[in-house]
Design a protein around this motif. Structure first.
Motif, PDB file in Angstrom:
ATOM      1  N   VAL A  44       0.906  -1.017   0.120  1.00 35.13           N
ATOM      2  CA  VAL A  44      -0.063  -0.506   0.141  1.00 35.13           C
ATOM      3  C   VAL A  44       0.807   1.750  -0.194  1.00 35.13           C
ATOM      4  O   VAL A  44       2.091   1.002   1.671  1.00 35.13           O
ATOM      5  CB  VAL A  44      -0.768  -0.087   1.602  1.00 35.13           C
ATOM      6  CG1 VAL A  44      -2.378   1.083   1.074  1.00 35.13           C
ATOM      7  CG2 VAL A  44      -1.880  -1.171   1.201  1.00 35.13           C
ATOM      8  N   MET A  45       0.688   2.048  -1.101  1.00 41.65           N
ATOM      9  CA  MET A  45       2.285   3.465  -0.705  1.00 41.65           C
ATOM     10  C   MET A  45       1.085   4.367   0.183  1.00 41.65           C
ATOM     11  O   MET A  45       1.264   4.615   0.800  1.00 41.65           O
ATOM     12  CB  MET A  45       1.323   3.558  -2.334  1.00 41.65           C
ATOM     13  CG  MET A  45       2.917   2.881  -3.904  1.00 41.65           C
ATOM     14  SD  MET A  45       2.500   3.472  -5.185  1.00 41.65           S
ATOM     15  CE  MET A  45       4.346   3.716  -5.417  1.00 41.65           C
ATOM     16  N   ILE A  46      -0.588   4.447  -0.274  1.00 39.27           N
ATOM     17  CA  ILE A  46      -1.189   5.093   0.056  1.00 39.27           C
ATOM     18  C   ILE A  46      -2.516   4.763   1.200  1.00 39.27           C
ATOM     19  O   ILE A  46      -3.432   4.413  -0.043  1.00 39.27           O
ATOM     20  CB  ILE A  46      -1.401   6.849  -0.691  1.00 39.27           C
ATOM     21  CG1 ILE A  46       0.153   7.567  -1.030  1.00 39.27           C
ATOM     22  CG2 ILE A  46      -2.418   7.571   0.157  1.00 39.27           C
ATOM     23  CD1 ILE A  46      -0.879   8.783  -2.237  1.00 39.27           C
ATOM     24  N   PRO A  47      -2.115   4.765   2.191  1.00 40.25           N
ATOM     25  CA  PRO A  47      -3.432   4.193   2.361  1.00 40.25           C
ATOM     26  C   PRO A  47      -4.567   4.677   2.403  1.00 40.25           C
ATOM     27  O   PRO A  47      -4.204   6.208   3.145  1.00 40.25           O
ATOM     28  CB  PRO A  47      -3.079   4.019   4.021  1.00 40.25           C
ATOM     29  CG  PRO A  47      -1.881   4.439   4.802  1.00 40.25           C
ATOM     30  CD  PRO A  47      -1.626   4.747   3.653  1.00 40.25           C
ATOM     31  N   VAL A  48      -5.881   4.247   2.656  1.00 38.63           N
ATOM     32  CA  VAL A  48      -7.294   4.734   2.329  1.00 38.63           C
ATOM     33  C   VAL A  48      -8.158   3.983   3.076  1.00 38.63           C
ATOM     34  O   VAL A  48      -7.969   2.921   3.305  1.00 38.63           O
ATOM     35  CB  VAL A  48      -7.393   5.535   1.312  1.00 38.63           C
ATOM     36  CG1 VAL A  48      -6.523   6.314   0.481  1.00 38.63           C
ATOM     37  CG2 VAL A  48      -7.764   4.319  -0.028  1.00 38.63           C
ATOM     38  N   PRO A  49      -9.528   4.537   3.761  1.00 34.69           N
ATOM     39  CA  PRO A  49     -10.279   3.564   4.155  1.00 34.69           C
ATOM     40  C   PRO A  49     -10.924   3.138   2.507  1.00 34.69           C
ATOM     41  O   PRO A  49     -10.550   2.773   1.893  1.00 34.69           O
ATOM     42  CB  PRO A  49     -11.274   4.545   4.278  1.00 34.69           C
ATOM     43  CG  PRO A  49     -10.519   5.848   4.792  1.00 34.69           C
ATOM     44  CD  PRO A  49      -9.633   5.929   3.869  1.00 34.69           C
ATOM     45  N   GLY A  50     -11.842   1.527   3.401  1.00 30.09           N
ATOM     46  CA  GLY A  50     -12.116   0.951   3.149  1.00 30.09           C
ATOM     47  C   GLY A  50     -13.328   1.800   1.924  1.00 30.09           C
ATOM     48  O   GLY A  50     -13.381   1.222   0.500  1.00 30.09           O
ATOM     49  N   TRP A  51     -13.860   2.406   2.628  1.00 28.58           N
ATOM     50  CA  TRP A  51     -14.951   3.107   1.274  1.00 28.58           C
ATOM     51  C   TRP A  51     -14.347   3.866  -0.184  1.00 28.58           C
ATOM     52  O   TRP A  51     -15.096   3.936  -1.432  1.00 28.58           O
ATOM     53  CB  TRP A  51     -15.945   4.240   1.743  1.00 28.58           C
ATOM     54  CG  TRP A  51     -14.975   5.144   2.187  1.00 28.58           C
ATOM     55  CD1 TRP A  51     -14.616   5.892   3.734  1.00 28.58           C
ATOM     56  CD2 TRP A  51     -15.417   6.641   1.827  1.00 28.58           C
ATOM     57  NE1 TRP A  51     -14.413   7.077   3.548  1.00 28.58           N
ATOM     58  CE2 TRP A  51     -14.524   7.600   2.477  1.00 28.58           C
ATOM     59  CE3 TRP A  51     -15.738   7.218   0.317  1.00 28.58           C
ATOM     60  CZ2 TRP A  51     -14.017   8.756   2.103  1.00 28.58           C
ATOM     61  CZ3 TRP A  51     -14.667   7.998   0.296  1.00 28.58           C
ATOM     62  CH2 TRP A  51     -14.234   9.613   0.628  1.00 28.58           C
TER      63      TRP A  51
END
Length: 126
Positions: free
Chosen positions: A60-67
């Motif tokens: 994961v380069m830039i983590p984001v929420p699942g939505w």
């Protein structure tokens, strides 16, 4: 947190739909602007490459929420369907639309897991 569901079949359908989006979208936009055609490929390939939910992809380069991951998949599905109707014969667009509908169905378990992961992270940080 629950383990990530086995979604090998769903991921194959998702990838096929992504490839269709990557081909059909610049094809549909090329008659308007080659810049938009190139930009569409950068967006459709680049955003999911950069942004991912931890645990959903190995790196994961830039983590984001699942939505956000769900929204990126929906972007690919919509791009594939709309662009196929704009660029290709109706029979091909019908096939792509059917594939996108099946993909929506097969993605449900993964999306529920992504949303549950969001809720679990929210409880830990609250």
């Amino acid at each position: 947190m629950q383990p990530r569901p086995d979604d090998r079949a769903a991921s194959a359908l998702r990838f096929l739909t992504e490839i269709i989006a990557w081909v059909a979208t610049p094809w549909a936009l090329a008659s308007y602007s080659w810049v938009l055609a190139v930009l569409s490929v950068v967006v459709l390939i680049g955003l999911p490459t950069l942004f991912a939910t931890p645990g959903d992809k190995p790196q994961v380069m830039i983590p984001v929420p699942g939505w956000v991951t769900i929204a990126l998949v929906l972007l690919q599905l919509v791009a594939a369907v709309v662009s196929s109707w704009a660029a290709w014969p109706a029979w091909a667009a019908v096939v792509v639309t059917g594939l996108a509908v099946v993909c929506l169905f097969t993605e449900r378990r993964r999306w529920l897991w992504l949303l549950a992961a969001d809720r679990a992270r929210g409880r830990r940080t609250a």
